[in-house]
Design an enzyme around this catalytic site. Structure first.
Site, mmCIF file in Angstrom:
data_model
loop_
_atom_site.group_PDB
_atom_site.id
_atom_site.type_symbol
_atom_site.label_atom_id
_atom_site.label_comp_id
_atom_site.label_asym_id
_atom_site.label_seq_id
_atom_site.Cartn_x
_atom_site.Cartn_y
_atom_site.Cartn_z
ATOM 1 N N GLU C 62 0.819 -1.216 0.000
ATOM 2 C CA GLU C 62 0.000 0.000 0.000
ATOM 3 C C GLU C 62 0.848 1.258 0.000
ATOM 4 O O GLU C 62 0.502 2.254 -0.631
ATOM 5 C CB GLU C 62 -0.962 0.004 1.187
ATOM 6 C CG GLU C 62 -2.196 -0.887 1.005
ATOM 7 C CD GLU C 62 -1.925 -2.352 1.287
ATOM 8 O OE1 GLU C 62 -0.787 -2.689 1.664
ATOM 9 O OE2 GLU C 62 -2.846 -3.170 1.132
ATOM 10 N N HIS C 129 -12.138 -5.062 9.339
ATOM 11 C CA HIS C 129 -12.793 -5.059 8.031
ATOM 12 C C HIS C 129 -14.132 -4.341 8.059
ATOM 13 O O HIS C 129 -14.955 -4.544 7.182
ATOM 14 C CB HIS C 129 -13.022 -6.493 7.532
ATOM 15 C CG HIS C 129 -11.768 -7.238 7.191
ATOM 16 N ND1 HIS C 129 -11.000 -7.846 8.129
ATOM 17 C CD2 HIS C 129 -11.142 -7.457 6.011
ATOM 18 C CE1 HIS C 129 -9.953 -8.424 7.554
ATOM 19 N NE2 HIS C 129 -10.011 -8.201 6.275
HETATM 20 C C1 LIG Z 1 -1.857 -4.501 4.350
HETATM 21 C C2 LIG Z 1 -2.876 -5.405 3.791
HETATM 22 N N1 LIG Z 1 -3.260 -5.288 2.516
HETATM 23 C C3 LIG Z 1 -4.188 -6.100 1.987
HETATM 24 C C4 LIG Z 1 -4.770 -7.070 2.749
HETATM 25 C C5 LIG Z 1 -5.870 -7.979 2.143
HETATM 26 N N2 LIG Z 1 -5.373 -9.344 2.046
HETATM 27 C C6 LIG Z 1 -5.613 -10.268 3.004
HETATM 28 S S1 LIG Z 1 -4.849 -11.712 2.723
HETATM 29 C C7 LIG Z 1 -4.238 -11.146 1.237
HETATM 30 C C8 LIG Z 1 -3.363 -12.022 0.412
HETATM 31 C C9 LIG Z 1 -2.183 -12.478 1.216
HETATM 32 O O1 LIG Z 1 -1.303 -13.205 0.423
HETATM 33 P P1 LIG Z 1 -0.121 -14.003 1.099
HETATM 34 O O2 LIG Z 1 0.643 -13.117 2.005
HETATM 35 O O3 LIG Z 1 0.627 -14.672 0.030
HETATM 36 O O4 LIG Z 1 -0.848 -15.064 2.037
HETATM 37 P P2 LIG Z 1 -1.845 -16.220 1.579
HETATM 38 O O5 LIG Z 1 -3.213 -15.666 1.564
HETATM 39 O O6 LIG Z 1 -1.389 -16.689 0.246
HETATM 40 O O7 LIG Z 1 -1.680 -17.256 2.636
HETATM 41 C C10 LIG Z 1 -4.619 -9.837 1.004
HETATM 42 C C11 LIG Z 1 -4.238 -9.033 -0.155
HETATM 43 C C12 LIG Z 1 -4.368 -7.144 4.092
HETATM 44 N N3 LIG Z 1 -4.896 -8.047 4.919
HETATM 45 N N4 LIG Z 1 -3.424 -6.330 4.582
#
Ligand SMILES: Cc1ncc(C[n+]2csc(CCOP(=O)(O)OP(=O)(O)O)c2C)c(N)n1
Ligand SMILES: Cc1ncc(C[n+]2csc(CCOP(=O)(O)OP(=O)(O)O)c2C)c(N)n1
Ligand SMILES: [Mg+2]
Ligand SMILES: [Mg+2]
Lengths: 340, 325, 325, 340
Positions: C62, C129
């Site tokens: 972000e 959220h």
């Molecule tokens: C700072 C932030 N930006 C966006 C999100 C929304 N979000 C939640 S999980 C996710 C994907 C996370 O990907 P990864 O770190 O690879 O973990 P995975 O879900 O694959 O286990 C996103 C974009 C968030 N929780 N926090």
């Protein structure tokens, strides 16, 4: 005698044939202007004629100069505290810079911000933001605009070895790679961040290795006190970026010769490094020596020096006569589209 | 023999030193706080006295070391974090309002962390080194926000903050660092968090203020002593606000002015105006006045900053208008 | 033939589509906004229509992509940034309030960026959220903050935001996404930034609200129509506030209630209460009332969230008390 | 027939002799409990009995289990959405987890937060914070406390390959190295972040290389579907950290078999990866196969399965009978030291 290759200890800069004689003199003029301006600024600060803080780039002037002169007229950049020479290379008037230090109404921030905290939009220079790291994503975005529009332009910024530990730098470098935009990063590895030596703030201080390995962005490591070496490295990086090669980086090795800011005597610095970089690797004298070795007549080099000193004095006088800002104007410009 | 006097800055240093001497769980962490003593020298001497495991220099990583302070607090430590300038609180903002503020309410884990934030103007710091960003934390459930305006409170609030079980944002005013002097408080001195002080009693109008406003309000109130009796409430804690003390004062005086250094629509101002307007409606004889800078960043040039900041003149004329209403 | 109706969510999508069709400088950037269409499907179809250089997926960064949007705006682009949840605005907070807010004032560079922030509760999102963090930006010089509460405004404010030369935070309410329906506005429709609307005229009391409060206020005002004539002011832009419209209404009704979904001491509430208290003092017949959740994070469990959020019942009883004062 | 080594396509886990027979069964029980609980949770969600969102860890259960069981009783950790098995390994009761999903008054967050957004302080488990990356600095700080006090304890957290692009992760990793604290990072490289494939979000997706190269933190890369391999790698890392070796990392290669959350069918996923990881590399069946190859009687394996299913059913019933939270309690606990 200073400037005499026979007796001098100073190392000349590299002698890269791709850098013309005129460009060498230009580099000298820019680096020297930076040096002389900051000397005047330190004096003004001690006299109480400049308020707030003063940060100098002594020992690092070659980086901003070499990088700034590598940019084309339509390119943009975001220099920091140590890169006044980048502004100068971009054609920012010394008087304009002084007006910012002096907080004058006709300066770039109209007295709203001080010292190196200014940009010059008409020269493609974005204003420094104190929060370290913030400008890295900003130039990535500028480069994204160029890419989206198919413009052969490049955006460039600097960051210190201390700022490399900020999250914004990490996010910005990664984003640059993923978006594959024409941006050039110049890391100022001056071995210190405020009072903290770089090796105390990261386990692996080899930024070029980390930028290449971590972000898959090509990164050349150069001697940042050698303006010609910096210039060639950045020029090549800029051209690769312009040609669609995506983000590029340069790590310039320097040493911060003064304290962090005017209030800091830098007593914690490594004395040996300061001795070496303050003499043999003085960026100004390295260029002067190069010119002498190039066969530029001594009188001509001296004339450049005298010209710079006179120009700086004139610029300062001009700036000092500029009007003070008017508090009544303070709330203007909060918005670009003011609400009616 | 006159008692020894110390500066506001020294009171903060003394509070850290005494807290660290009293409790091994207390340590200081931040950029350049060690051998260098921090940008303002607030921690000068602490590194020599307590060593590298109690006074910890960090990389330039506010999100990192603020988050780490919360992690250490989870394990029962009581870290004090120094940010170099309060302005930089925008960088670890997420860790503060997310991890720091919500964890106890969500899951019952106490996170006793004090974050020290050198704030405020008058030092020609400009838009990034002179702001008063405390208002962002007013209203954030789970955080406490204190703004000492006296030498005594600088010591007593910091000691209380370190002993508090919640995250406390400690806004110390750079302009007061060397300007305010006072008698060194005894090591037992504490100022309770969440309690305002009646810094000066009066009957005709109440000035509610904090931080740099306290000294200013007292000076102006004294200067006006011939014409009116001004009460000065020093909020000390601006979140949560000590509503009882504020409202009791306004009930007595029927006139209120809120003074702050934060720009007009930031800081604690609107929160306090709202409190008074809603809860003391019936006692008000005049609209609540506000003295605060305009809604712009803090300007650098002396001519601009001096005009921007509240002054004795601007406060005085606002008070005169309030009294005349 | 009945006019086609669309949802609040579709109005936002339509506004993006029309803005992108009209102006090449407009592009959308954020996490998963491309082929996936964003977590709520707001950008569904835009990637197919405009391609990868207009609808740009980013890493989870972000600070990075918000900063990059400002950089692109510096070069004359008009980016729309999507954050997945408004709650995550804590992460790029620094870029917004530092680069975004201060650059024009400092140096005359306009940064036309719209940041879209899906906010608000009622969707069982819990503390991370479902929040309404718009209050952090109220008072921040250089930013504009809009909170559409109708389908029409969702379209018209977004179009105006994209055409505005300043950074605009666009808080779109998740709970309204599919709940509100309205007639699709014509492509020429704009709602001026900085202007409140009289959503309902009345004479006995003014409800000042925004976002999800608009629909709620209108419903309660209608339900109370037999007993009282309630005016509803929809702020639409909560910073800077349209003081004239608010004050003119209170001058007519003499009674004011501020309704918001943000917790009591956050949001725009205290700012608006302060405005009314200071500027409409003489016209007030009763203390200003506030209806807002308590000062806690947003709870997850349905039983808790339902009790937490303002409801028709809580608004109605507060209005009855206000009218009875 | 499933579980028959002669015909099965499933790859058994590694057969590391340092992992005892009991520990293998424990791993199986934990991994299976995670799987079965999430199956129930998905059903409840579809039935509308769980509100909000549901994120599963299907295909990744071995990582949390292998890591969680590598910790000692006094160690602490911060699992994320995909690591319910880490909670289970730490001894968190399935009923307690269900109570959080169901928003019950006696659950870990008393209904204040949902799904995997909870911690269990008495088990040394910090509550998940949504903002990705935030927990990395937090565990570094916990480890700093251990180091300062000379306690032989270790802190551990996870982060996804997507979260690796967050500034907080960069700052936290660097800080861990500089402070040289006993912390273990487990990267969940499941090739995707929400709908974004990892190779679209970074140029160099080899996190172990980047963690070693960039931060000078040792990082082993393991097959994250192999609970025994994960367990051994994390156990060794934990022991190195405990012995004063400073921060350690493991990169676990997995594939997210479900969509990002219950509302997402994951249609954008790489079908071949899903096919491979959903069958041959199913973490549950890989362990089951290992047990069979180890000579554990089929009946015993079946009994573990039946026991887990029954235990989960019992836990769910227990959770469902727990009381709903009382709104009157909402403002309690905002502060640990309430103001009088
Ligand atoms: C700072 C932030 N930006 C966006 C999100 C929304 N979000 C939640 S999980 C996710 C994907 C996370 O990907 P990864 O770190 O690879 O973990 P995975 O879900 O694959 O286990 C996103 C974009 C968030 N929780 N926090
Ligand atoms: C986010 C943030 N934290 C702290 C500071 C205070 N600060 C200003 S310059 C500086 C040191 C910067 O070091 P480096 O990046 O190496 O640049 P150098 O000064 O060596 O050129 C610090 C800590 C800041 N400006 N921003
Ligand atoms: Mg440096
Ligand atoms: Mg992932």
């Amino acid at each position: 005698m200073p400037g005499d290759p026979a007796t001098a200890v100073v190392l000349p800069t590299t002698d890269d044939p791709s850098v013309s004689a005129e460009r060498r003199i230009e580099l000298f003029r820019v680096v020297l202007t930076h040096r002389v301006m900051e000397e005047r600024i330190m004096t003004l600060y001690k006299q109480g004629r400049i308020a707030g803080s003063v940060y100098t780039g002594r020992g690092q002037e070659a980086v901003g100069a070499g990088a700034g002169l590598a940019l084309g007229a339509d390119d943009v950049c975001a220099p920091l505290n140590r890169e006044m020479s980048c502004h100068i290379a971009r054609g920012v008037e010394p008087a304009h810079i002084f007006r910012n230090y002096l907080g004058r109404a006709t300066g770039p921030t109209r007295g709203r911000d001080g010292n190196m905290h200014f940009g010059v939009p008409e020269r493609g220079v974005f204003p420094l933001v104190s929060m370290l790291g913030d400008l890295v994503p900003v130039v990535v975005g500028a480069a994204l605009a160029f890419k989206r529009r198919g413009e052969a332009r490049v955006a460039l910024t600097f960051f210190g070895d201390g700022a490399f530990n900020c999250g914004d730098v990490h996010e910005g470098l990664n984003l640059a790679g993923v978006l594959n935009v024409p941006v050039v990063f110049v890391a100022q590895s001056n071995r210190v961040a405020y009072s903290t030596r770089t090796e105390m703030a990261m386990r692996n201080p080899n930024l070029s290795e980390r930028i290449e390995g971590g972000y898959a962005i090509p990164c050349a490591r150069v001697d940042g006190t050698d303006a010609i070496a910096v210039h060639v490295a950045v020029r090549n990086a800029v051209e690769r970026a312009r040609a669609g090669g995506g983000p590029q980086a340069i790590e310039a090795l320097t040493v911060r010769l003064d304290g962090h800011a005017a209030h800091d005597d830098g007593r914690y610095m490594d004395r040996d490094l300061i001795a070496e970089y303050g003499t043999r690797r003085d960026p100004v004298e390295r260029l002067a020596m190069r010119l002498v070795l190039d066969g530029v007549p001594r009188a001509e080099v001296d004339a450049v020096r005298a010209g710079v000193i006179a120009a700086v004095a004139g610029a300062l006088a001009e700036a000092e006569s500029a009007p003070a800002p008017d508090p009544a104007d303070l709330a203007n410009g909060v918005y670009a589209s003011p609400l009616s | 023999m006159a008692a020894e006097t110390i500066t506001y800055l020294e009171a903060i240093r003394l509070a850290m030193r005494d807290a660290m001497a009293d409790d091994d769980r207390v340590f200081l962490i931040g950029e350049d706080v060690g051998h260098f003593g921090g940008p303002f020298g607030v921690s000068t001497g602490l590194f020599d006295r307590f060593g590298a495991s109690r006074v910890i220099d960090t990389p330039i990583s506010e999100e990192g070391f603020v988050g780490a302070a919360f992690g250490a607090a989870w394990m029962g430590e009581r870290p004090i974090v120094e940010l170099q300038f309060a302005d930089f609180v925008t960088c670890p903002f997420d860790a503060i309002v997310t991890v720091g503020a919500k964890t106890h309410w969500r899951n019952g884990i106490a996170l006793p962390v004090v974050i020290r934030l050198p704030s405020g103007g008058g030092v020609r710091g400009g838009p990034f080194h002179a702001s008063s960003p405390e208002g962002w934390f007013v209203g954030v459930a789970g955080l406490k926000v204190v703004c000492p305006g006296t030498v005594d409170d600088a010591y007593g609030l910091l000691r209380a903050a370190v002993e508090d079980d919640d995250p406390v944002l400690f806004f110390e005013h750079k302009g007061l660092y060397r300007r305010l002097r006072g008698i060194a408080p005894p090591p037992s001195h504490r100022v309770p968090i969440g309690r305002a002080a009646i810094a000066r009693s009066g009957t005709d109008a109440t000035v509610v203020t904090y931080g740099s406003g306290v000294d200013l309000a007292l000076r102006v109130a004294d200067a006006l002593a011939d014409v009116a009796s001004i009460e000065v409430i020093d909020l000390r804690t601006i979140w949560p606000v000590d509503a009882d003390t504020v409202l009791a004062s306004v009930a007595r005086t029927s006139r209120a002015l809120v003074l702050q250094e934060a720009s007009r629509s930031t800081g604690a101002g609107d929160h306090v105006v709202s409190l008074i307007a809603r809860e003391a409606f019936a006692s008000l004889d005049a609209p609540i006045a506000v003295v605060a800078p305009p809604d712009t960043p803090v300007p650098y040039a002396p001519e601009l900053e001096d005009a921007y900041l509240p002054s004795a003149a601007s406060l005085r004329s606002a008070l005169e208008a309030l009294l005349a209403w």
